[in-house]
Each structure stands twice: as C-alpha cells, then as structure tokens.
Scaffold this motif. Structure first.
Motif, PDB file in Angstrom:
ATOM      1  N   ASP A 144      -9.884   0.377  -9.758  1.00 33.34           N
ATOM      2  CA  ASP A 144      -9.033   0.581 -10.921  1.00 33.34           C
ATOM      3  C   ASP A 144      -7.796  -0.288 -10.724  1.00 33.34           C
ATOM      4  OD1 ASP A 144      -7.007   2.052  -9.466  1.00 33.34           O
ATOM      5  OD2 ASP A 144      -8.180   3.882  -9.706  1.00 33.34           O
ATOM      6  N   LYS A 145      -6.831  -0.165 -11.614  1.00 27.46           N
ATOM      7  CA  LYS A 145      -5.699  -1.081 -11.621  1.00 27.46           C
ATOM      8  C   LYS A 145      -4.910  -1.069 -10.322  1.00 27.46           C
ATOM      9  CE  LYS A 145      -1.723  -2.371 -14.507  1.00 27.46           C
ATOM     10  NZ  LYS A 145      -0.909  -2.010 -15.697  1.00 27.46           N
ATOM     11  N   HIS A 146      -4.864   0.076  -9.642  1.00 27.73           N
ATOM     12  CA  HIS A 146      -4.032   0.195  -8.450  1.00 27.73           C
ATOM     13  C   HIS A 146      -4.796   0.677  -7.222  1.00 27.73           C
ATOM     14  CE1 HIS A 146      -1.018   0.545 -11.798  1.00 27.73           C
ATOM     15  NE2 HIS A 146      -0.429  -0.361 -11.040  1.00 27.73           N
ATOM     16  N   ALA A 182       0.849  -1.197   0.000  1.00 20.43           N
ATOM     17  CA  ALA A 182       0.000   0.000   0.000  1.00 20.43           C
ATOM     18  C   ALA A 182       0.884   1.246   0.000  1.00 20.43           C
ATOM     19  CB  ALA A 182      -0.905   0.001   1.218  1.00 20.43           C
ATOM     20  N   GLU A 183       0.640   2.148  -0.926  1.00 18.88           N
ATOM     21  CA  GLU A 183       1.361   3.418  -0.955  1.00 18.88           C
ATOM     22  C   GLU A 183       0.699   4.436  -0.043  1.00 18.88           C
ATOM     23  OE1 GLU A 183       3.658   5.625  -4.421  1.00 18.88           O
ATOM     24  OE2 GLU A 183       1.477   5.778  -4.682  1.00 18.88           O
ATOM     25  N   SER A 184      -0.634   4.411  -0.003  1.00 17.03           N
ATOM     26  CA  SER A 184      -1.387   5.296   0.883  1.00 17.03           C
ATOM     27  C   SER A 184      -2.763   4.691   1.107  1.00 17.03           C
ATOM     28  CB  SER A 184      -1.521   6.698   0.269  1.00 17.03           C
ATOM     29  OG  SER A 184      -2.278   6.648  -0.923  1.00 17.03           O
ATOM     30  N   TRP A 185      -3.476   5.193   2.113  1.00 15.09           N
ATOM     31  CA  TRP A 185      -4.831   4.710   2.381  1.00 15.09           C
ATOM     32  C   TRP A 185      -5.650   5.840   2.980  1.00 15.09           C
ATOM     33  CZ3 TRP A 185      -0.306   3.045   4.403  1.00 15.09           C
ATOM     34  CH2 TRP A 185      -0.072   3.193   5.771  1.00 15.09           C
ATOM     35  N   GLN A 186      -6.929   5.821   2.688  1.00 19.66           N
ATOM     36  CA  GLN A 186      -7.819   6.907   3.116  1.00 19.66           C
ATOM     37  C   GLN A 186      -9.182   6.337   3.472  1.00 19.66           C
ATOM     38  OE1 GLN A 186      -8.496   9.894   0.144  1.00 19.66           O
ATOM     39  NE2 GLN A 186      -9.372  11.359   1.595  1.00 19.66           N
ATOM     40  N   TRP A 187      -9.732   6.839   4.584  1.00 18.64           N
ATOM     41  CA  TRP A 187     -11.064   6.406   5.025  1.00 18.64           C
ATOM     42  C   TRP A 187     -12.136   7.348   4.490  1.00 18.64           C
ATOM     43  CZ3 TRP A 187     -12.694   2.150   7.736  1.00 18.64           C
ATOM     44  CH2 TRP A 187     -11.683   1.313   8.242  1.00 18.64           C
ATOM     45  N   LYS A 188     -13.286   6.762   4.147  1.00 20.19           N
ATOM     46  CA  LYS A 188     -14.432   7.530   3.688  1.00 20.19           C
ATOM     47  C   LYS A 188     -15.688   6.972   4.333  1.00 20.19           C
ATOM     48  CE  LYS A 188     -12.268   8.783  -0.713  1.00 20.19           C
ATOM     49  NZ  LYS A 188     -12.385   8.813  -2.198  1.00 20.19           N
ATOM     50  N   GLU A 189     -16.749   7.805   4.347  1.00 17.21           N
ATOM     51  CA  GLU A 189     -17.987   7.412   5.011  1.00 17.21           C
ATOM     52  C   GLU A 189     -19.131   7.266   4.015  1.00 17.21           C
ATOM     53  OE1 GLU A 189     -18.705   8.963   9.163  1.00 17.21           O
ATOM     54  OE2 GLU A 189     -17.573  10.615   8.291  1.00 17.21           O
ATOM     55  N   ASN A 190     -20.217   6.672   4.538  1.00 16.69           N
ATOM     56  CA  ASN A 190     -21.488   6.561   3.797  1.00 16.69           C
ATOM     57  C   ASN A 190     -21.328   5.912   2.430  1.00 16.69           C
ATOM     58  OD1 ASN A 190     -22.882   7.897   5.928  1.00 16.69           O
ATOM     59  ND2 ASN A 190     -22.144   9.853   5.127  1.00 16.69           N
ATOM     60  N   PRO A 191     -20.937   4.643   2.382  1.00 14.47           N
ATOM     61  CA  PRO A 191     -20.693   3.721   3.503  1.00 14.47           C
ATOM     62  C   PRO A 191     -19.266   3.834   4.022  1.00 14.47           C
ATOM     63  CG  PRO A 191     -20.496   2.535   1.456  1.00 14.47           C
ATOM     64  CD  PRO A 191     -20.913   3.929   1.087  1.00 14.47           C
ATOM     65  N   LEU A 192     -19.069   3.308   5.226  1.00 12.51           N
ATOM     66  CA  LEU A 192     -17.737   3.310   5.821  1.00 12.51           C
ATOM     67  C   LEU A 192     -16.830   2.391   5.005  1.00 12.51           C
ATOM     68  CD1 LEU A 192     -15.904   4.184   8.177  1.00 12.51           C
ATOM     69  CD2 LEU A 192     -16.669   2.138   9.411  1.00 12.51           C
ATOM     70  N   ARG A 193     -15.697   2.928   4.542  1.00 13.25           N
ATOM     71  CA  ARG A 193     -14.822   2.148   3.685  1.00 13.25           C
ATOM     72  C   ARG A 193     -13.418   2.720   3.761  1.00 13.25           C
ATOM     73  NH1 ARG A 193     -17.734   5.878   1.026  1.00 13.25           N
ATOM     74  NH2 ARG A 193     -16.827   6.968  -0.779  1.00 13.25           N
ATOM     75  N   VAL A 194     -12.445   1.908   3.393  1.00 14.78           N
ATOM     76  CA  VAL A 194     -11.074   2.355   3.309  1.00 14.78           C
ATOM     77  C   VAL A 194     -10.612   2.150   1.871  1.00 14.78           C
ATOM     78  CG1 VAL A 194     -10.106   0.122   4.064  1.00 14.78           C
ATOM     79  CG2 VAL A 194      -8.736   2.189   4.268  1.00 14.78           C
ATOM     80  N   GLU A 195     -10.026   3.194   1.307  1.00 16.90           N
ATOM     81  CA  GLU A 195      -9.542   3.171  -0.076  1.00 16.90           C
ATOM     82  C   GLU A 195      -8.023   3.094  -0.048  1.00 16.90           C
ATOM     83  OE1 GLU A 195      -9.349   6.633  -3.225  1.00 16.90           O
ATOM     84  OE2 GLU A 195     -11.389   5.798  -3.169  1.00 16.90           O
ATOM     85  N   ILE A 196      -7.481   2.047  -0.645  1.00  9.18           N
ATOM     86  CA  ILE A 196      -6.041   1.780  -0.579  1.00  9.18           C
ATOM     87  C   ILE A 196      -5.435   1.925  -1.972  1.00  9.18           C
ATOM     88  CG2 ILE A 196      -4.284   0.038  -0.049  1.00  9.18           C
ATOM     89  CD1 ILE A 196      -6.344  -1.182   1.916  1.00  9.18           C
ATOM     90  N   LYS A 197      -4.443   2.802  -2.068  1.00  9.43           N
ATOM     91  CA  LYS A 197      -3.697   2.983  -3.312  1.00  9.43           C
ATOM     92  C   LYS A 197      -2.448   2.104  -3.254  1.00  9.43           C
ATOM     93  CE  LYS A 197      -6.177   6.327  -5.243  1.00  9.43           C
ATOM     94  NZ  LYS A 197      -6.848   6.162  -6.556  1.00  9.43           N
ATOM     95  N   LEU A 198      -2.292   1.238  -4.249  1.00  8.35           N
ATOM     96  CA  LEU A 198      -1.134   0.357  -4.293  1.00  8.35           C
ATOM     97  C   LEU A 198       0.048   1.051  -4.948  1.00  8.35           C
ATOM     98  CD1 LEU A 198      -2.795  -2.994  -5.441  1.00  8.35           C
ATOM     99  CD2 LEU A 198      -2.317  -2.231  -3.104  1.00  8.35           C
ATOM    100  N   ARG A 199       1.238   0.609  -4.581  1.00  8.28           N
ATOM    101  CA  ARG A 199       2.436   1.093  -5.261  1.00  8.28           C
ATOM    102  C   ARG A 199       2.395   0.636  -6.721  1.00  8.28           C
ATOM    103  NH1 ARG A 199       6.057   2.840  -1.548  1.00  8.28           N
ATOM    104  NH2 ARG A 199       5.748   2.092   0.584  1.00  8.28           N
ATOM    105  N   GLN A 200       2.801   1.498  -7.612  1.00  8.44           N
ATOM    106  CA  GLN A 200       2.871   1.132  -9.017  1.00  8.44           C
ATOM    107  C   GLN A 200       4.270   0.627  -9.348  1.00  8.44           C
ATOM    108  OE1 GLN A 200       1.129   3.921 -11.780  1.00  8.44           O
ATOM    109  NE2 GLN A 200      -0.262   4.750 -10.226  1.00  8.44           N
ATOM    110  N   GLY A 201       4.324  -0.309 -10.276  1.00  6.53           N
ATOM    111  CA  GLY A 201       5.611  -0.835 -10.716  1.00  6.53           C
ATOM    112  C   GLY A 201       6.163  -1.959  -9.869  1.00  6.53           C
TER     113      GLY A 201
END
Length: 575
Positions: A180-182, A113-132
C-alpha cells in the motif's frame, strides 16, 4: 544489526517479533539531550572536515556502489533505519557511534521506517513508513511530494539491478513490494544476519526518488531527498554546501521540549587534500570540526589552539599491503608469511606511531565484543606473523625458490599522508631480505578503480574499513568480492561465510567468525600492519556533539543535523 538469541522451534517468529517491538519502540527521534543542557540556537554555517577530508565525492548515485556515498549524501538522502543517538556515551549510553558500519540491535531507530514487523511462511519483514515525509520541490526535476512505498522499492531495485552490484549482496532477498502507499514488504529466500545492514542503514541504502533517477542521479544538481538539508552547491575538490530543508519532518527532544531540525542554516563539507592546510583551517577556526587527525599533529594543535575539544578513537579500518594470491610469487604461502616476518611491526607501532595504536586490531575490531580475540589468544602460527624474524623470512624465501628475493609493484593512494609516509618504511624492511618495492602513487579514483576492476598490481597498500564483524571477512576474503585486493579465494571460507549469514544464534556466529578469522590471518593474504589511533577535534562553540562519527554506514548526516552553534561564544573567542 539484528543479532537474535539462541532458540529452536518457533524461533524466527518469537525472536523477530521481539525485534519488531524494539523497532516500534525505537522508531522515534534520534535521542534526548539530558536536562540542564543549553537551549539550542538556530542559524549559522557549520564547516566540517569529514573523516575523509582529502577525498572528493565518488558519485551521487547509490547504484554506482561507491562506499563513500552516505558520507557525502547522508544529510539529504535518508534511510529506513539510523542510529539511536540517545544511546551515545556522552548521553550516558554504551556506544561511541564511531565504527564505520556497525549498529548494535538496541541502538537502531526507525528513520523513514516508523515500525517494522517480521512474519513467517514466507519469511518476510513488513515495514511501515512514516506518513507526511516530503521530498522538497526541485525545479526541473520534481515537484514536492510525499515519500511513498514505491520510492523504497524502486531504490532497492535500482541497486539490485545495477551492473556494479557487490556480488551476493542481495541473494537472500526474493522480492520487495509496495503493498500500500506506506507499507513495504521484503520477502526472503533465506534468513540473513545482515538483513537490516544490507538495505536498511547500509552504504548504499539512501532512498532516491524515481524522478531523480530519471533525471540522472549521478548529477549533483538533480539530487533531492527527504533529509534535513538540500545540496545547493558543489565544487569538486573544494566543498559541498548543504542548505536547510525548511520542511524537514524530524525533531530533537531537549528537556522535554521538541525542537525542529536542523539547527544550522548551512553545513559545508570541505575537501582539503593537504594535511598542513586542513590542520591550519581547524586552528584558525575556518573549520568548526575536523573529524580525523593523525596523532602526530595533536600535541602542536593542543598548544596552538588550547580551547579545542578532543576525542580519541581506534581507526575503523586496517592498514595492510595486500599481495595478489592468484599469481606468482604470492600464490606461495611461504612467500606471504616471509614478508610478514620481514616487517618489524612492533617497531612501526612504537616508532612510526609513537605507541598511538594497536599491534593487532584487524580484520576484527576490538570494539566488536564477543567477536574479537586479542593476539595473545591466537595460535602460535598467527603470533609468528607479528614477530619480527628476518632470518626465518630469508629461509622461507629461499625454500620457495627466491634466495635472492624479487621485486614487485605496489599501488598506494596519494590521498593518504599516513600511507605515503609508512609505505617507504615497509619497503626498507623488505629490502633487508632482498625484496624490492616499486611504489606507484595514484589519485583516489584511479586507485579505487584498480581494485574494483581487479587490475591492481601484485601489491596494493590500503586501509580497508572494518565495517562489521561479518562483512569485514565477507567483503575482503570471499571469492571474487569487490573489496578483495589480494584475490584471496578459499572454498572452505566461502562455505563458512554462507553458514554464518544463515546462523540465527549469535553465540554460534561468534565462534564461527573467530575460527574463520584465525584461518584467514594464518594464510597471510596481507602484510598486516598496526592500527593507529586517530583524533577528532572541534571548537567549544560546536554544541550537541561529543565526537560521534557515524549514525549508519559511513553516515554522519544525522549527527551533523543535530549540532548547533553558539554564535555569541564564537564571537567572544574572536572568530
């Protein structure tokens, strides 16, 4: 592990956005070596006796849900998150990185994981993967290709759909999606205070590509991950050999300069079942590093190999004799309390362990600041279980209908020299109150299977990992959990455990877990025994190391990948 602060309205958005920022900031290399340290060297072979040097790999497939998976595969299968080793004590930080499955929030970095961010409605975590990040070519299994979000999703789904899954483990997750891809999104049914541990840096959360799963992830010859090493040979009960992955993505910053990882050409994890043999292997330099040594061997090693470097640590698991509470005679609380009082635990600590341990350090570990309560703060009914009182033990047994005692079978793993020595001593104490043990030694595979299939005998002698302040209670004392050899079941504990996982205020969780710990110990599902100190030793040519053992749940891989060998020093010392 994420431990949010107290708060009310808008809590999730604010607190979890703060975690997202922390995640982005810590999603870099595993740490910096302070200025003035030696310049790293490349090459050589690093021979290691792991914490569990006597136990061979249990599986190569995380979907088998075997606790040792990350110990054996963490050099090749990476995870979303790992320990930020720059926070280690030897680098001026606060953490030892010894606990078996405990990473404080401020000591977690992104790995895949390169970064991660929480969001609401619905509660979820969005994880950006390292590219390459690349999976290397594996002839007959897969061509070299980039890690993508689908790899994370299918790894999660294989775990979640496995018939061997730990009950309730992913009940908080609604779904995992590759948007998406990452980018991977985990949507939650409900908040879980263990969200990152469960599938971020946990026991089973290595990312295994679909091609490996299709070829047969349980076959070591098919194994292939994004990590710094490839598994190139395996001889059961002998050795695992890992060879450098030349296309590995990560670097180590030293004196402001990036160095490509890994440093050594090969790492060999040795399996040595005999204690005298693995101690001799360390003493003669056949092992560069031995991660777990009993206190009783330390003085002799310090005399015969005075150049060894040392660290001491309190064992990350509790030793106990579990009593099956779902059958007679152990369905009677009086019997279980009697057997605790019949064992002189203080004498075991002072005589068997020579004082090298703690009388009371399980199920919570003293390292868990805010969660652990010392024995002197416990209720009198708990203190009584740690006080030798054979007279009261006999009275309780008579009151329960066993004035002449009884006998029962106890299974023990022959892989543990400590347990093979300790259990007869426990048996001798119990025999004084009329209770006789029939000891049944077992190889580890059969021993573990007896517990996981709930076919273990009335007595089961083991060391169980602390893991972390919540899971140490969940896995062993919640109804029908896999690591519950006593078959302990209490509806009140089950309910409170669910409340703990959903509680967002850490200070409240701490109070709840303290109360639960007191209640569980008071019900005496185990004969609780002292927790011993262990030692780690390594030769001075082992560099960039200070006794760290885990960078995630039972995962030493990132630590070992950052070690280099001073080849000239090793030669000068005659090895």
């Amino acid at each position: 592990m994420y431990k949010p602060a107290a708060g009310r309205g808008g809590y999730v958005a604010k607190a979890l956005r703060a975690l997202s920022l922390a995640g982005a900031l810590t999603a870099t290399s595993a740490g910096l070596v302070s200025a003035g340290e030696e310049v790293p060297q490349y090459g050589g072979t690093l021979n290691i006796g792991n914490v569990y040097v006597t136990v061979s790999p249990l599986t190569w497939d995380p979907a088998d849900w075997a606790w040792k998976f990350q110990q054996d595969t963490g050099l090749m299968y990476e995870q979303l998150f790992a320990a930020d080793l720059s926070k280690s004590k030897r680098r001026g930080g606060p953490y030892s990185f010894v606990p078996d499955a405990w990473l404080p929030t401020d000591a977690i970095r992104g790995e895949l994981a390169e970064s991660w961010q929480w969001k609401e409605n619905p509660l979820r975590v969005e994880i950006k993967l390292r590219q390459g990040v690349m999976f290397p070519d594996k002839p007959g299994v897969m061509a070299a290709r980039e890690l993508v979000a689908d790899d994370v999703v299918q790894s999660y789904e294989r775990l979640n759909n496995s018939p061997k899954k730990v009950p309730t483990y992913f009940d908080h997750v609604e779904k995992a999606e590759a948007i998406d891809k990452h980018t991977v999104v985990f949507t939650f049914k409900t908040y879980s205070s263990e969200w990152d541990y469960r599938f971020g840096w946990g026991y089973y959360s290595g990312i295994v590509p679909k091609e490996v799963a299709d070829a047969g992830a349980g076959n070591w010859k098919n194994a292939n991950g994004t990590g710094p090493f490839r598994l190139t040979d395996y001889v059961q009960a002998n050795a695992l050999t890992f060879s450098r992955n030349d296309n590995y993505w990560d670097k180590e910053q030293i004196d402001g300069k990036p160095y490509k990882l890994p440093f050594v050409d090969k790492i060999v994890y040795r399996t040595i079942k005999d204690e005298a043999t693995f101690l001799a292997a360390l003493r003669t330099g056949k092992l560069d590093l031995l991660e777990s040594i009993r206190w009783s061997a330390v003085d002799e090693l310090k005399k015969s190999a005075p150049k060894l470097q040392w660290s001491r640590w309190l064992a990350t698991g509790g030793t106990f004799l579990a009593m099956r509470t779902d059958a007679k005679p152990f369905d009677d609380l009086r019997v279980r309390r009697a057997l605790n009082m019949a064992v002189n635990k203080q004498e075991i600590l002072s005589s068997f362990y020579n004082g090298e341990g703690q009388l009371f350090a399980y199920p919570q570990h003293p390292d868990y600041i805010g969660y652990f309560e010392p024995l002197e703060q416990m209720p009198d009914s708990v203190k009584e279980l740690y006080t030798y009182n054979p007279q009261k033990a006999k009275a309780l047994l008579a009151e329960a209908g066993y004035p002449n005692g009884f006998s029962f079978k106890v299974q023990v793993c022959s892989c543990s020299p400590d347990h093979m020595d300790l259990l007869p001593l426990v048996a001798a104490y119990l025999e004084k109150v009329g209770v006789k043990l029939e000891i049944q030694p077992m190889e580890y595979g059969a021993f573990l299977s007896a517990m996981t299939t709930k076919t273990n005998t009335a007595g089961y002698f083991m060391l169980n990992g602390h893991t972390n302040p919540t899971t140490t209670l969940r896995k062993s004392f919640v109804t029908k959990q896999t690591w519950n050899p006593s078959q302990f079941s209490d509806p009140d504990i089950d309910r409170k455990m669910n409340e703990v996982f959903q509680e967002r205020d850490e200070s409240k969780r701490q109070m709840m877990l303290k109360e639960m710990t007191r209640s569980i110990i008071d019900k005496a599902p185990y004969i609780f025994l002292p927790v011993a100190y262990n030692y780690t030793a390594w030769w001075p040519w082992v560099k960039n190391y200070g006794g760290e053992l885990r960078a995630g749940s039972e995962r030493p891989g990132p630590i070992h990948a950052r070690i280099w060998i001073d080849q000239e020093m090793k030669k000068r010392m005659g090895f």
